[in-house]
Design an enzyme around this catalytic site. Sequence first.
Site, PDB file in Angstrom:
ATOM      1  N   LYS A   1       1.245   4.281  -3.016  1.00  0.00           N
ATOM      2  CA  LYS A   1       0.874   5.689  -2.880  1.00  0.00           C
ATOM      3  C   LYS A   1       2.077   6.605  -3.136  1.00  0.00           C
ATOM      4  CE  LYS A   1      -3.519   5.248  -1.993  1.00  0.00           C
ATOM      5  NZ  LYS A   1      -4.539   5.746  -2.925  1.00  0.00           N
TER       6      LYS A   1
ATOM      7  N   TYR B   1       0.814  -1.217   0.000  1.00  0.00           N
ATOM      8  CA  TYR B   1       0.000   0.000   0.000  1.00  0.00           C
ATOM      9  C   TYR B   1       0.850   1.271   0.000  1.00  0.00           C
ATOM     10  CZ  TYR B   1      -3.259   3.603   1.529  1.00  0.00           C
ATOM     11  OH  TYR B   1      -4.003   4.756   1.623  1.00  0.00           O
TER      12      TYR B   1
END
Length: 255
Positions: free
Chosen positions: A182, A178
């Site tokens: 990002k 994750y």
Amino acid sequence: MTEDTAHQQVALITGANKGIGRATAEQLAALGMTVLVGARDPRRGEEAATALRAAGGDAHAITLDVTDPATVQEAARLVEERCGHLDALVNNAGITGSGQVAPEDALDQIPSSVDLDMVRAVFETNVFGVITVTNAMLPLLRRSPAPRIVNVSSAAASLAIAADPDGPLADLPTSAAYTPSKTALNALTVQYANELRKDGIFVNAAAPGYVDTDMNDHKGHLTPGQGAAIVVRLATLSADGPTGGFFSENGPLPW
């Protein structure tokens, strides 16, 4: 959607049937924009759009799976046919890869033991999906007098914050899926901003904060509406606004 939308501001939000995406849709609709509720599940998208209309907004569901180019192209065709242009694109759809779990319990994100297929799936949505949607919608955005693109990122994407051993993320498990996705999204934001600046298209990344959503098993302390505030601000920037930046509600964040 009405036939005469030439002068109506139109916003498309991906992943808009719940959480930050839905709150963004609610706030943009309250500002008078026509809101296109992008959702993978047509039923959930229509439920969200119906609720927005019941609250007085002009909202319409668009079936859109960012990992499926065919649905993205069909969404672009529908926007073209029914609205003719797009003023704001909010790339909100995203996954952690760990499912509905608090960040401190996401032990499957530890780099030395992470499942590569999970990493690939996260990047497919959080990075490649943004490219797919953005490129499909750019011709429509170019027809707007003030086009805006907002990529919903995370403070965890900041290398400066993540690398600080005494920083706010120090007590959380390291993340190999994750968080890097990002960070890559932030880099992508800068690249799009650099290309599109000359065309008057502003592209920025938003960090909504630790928001109470399914993604973190509702452990966040901010409401979706509070998290959406910075997204809405960047989606409605005036002509003297920034581009190529990374912002939270409190201002610029370090890369």
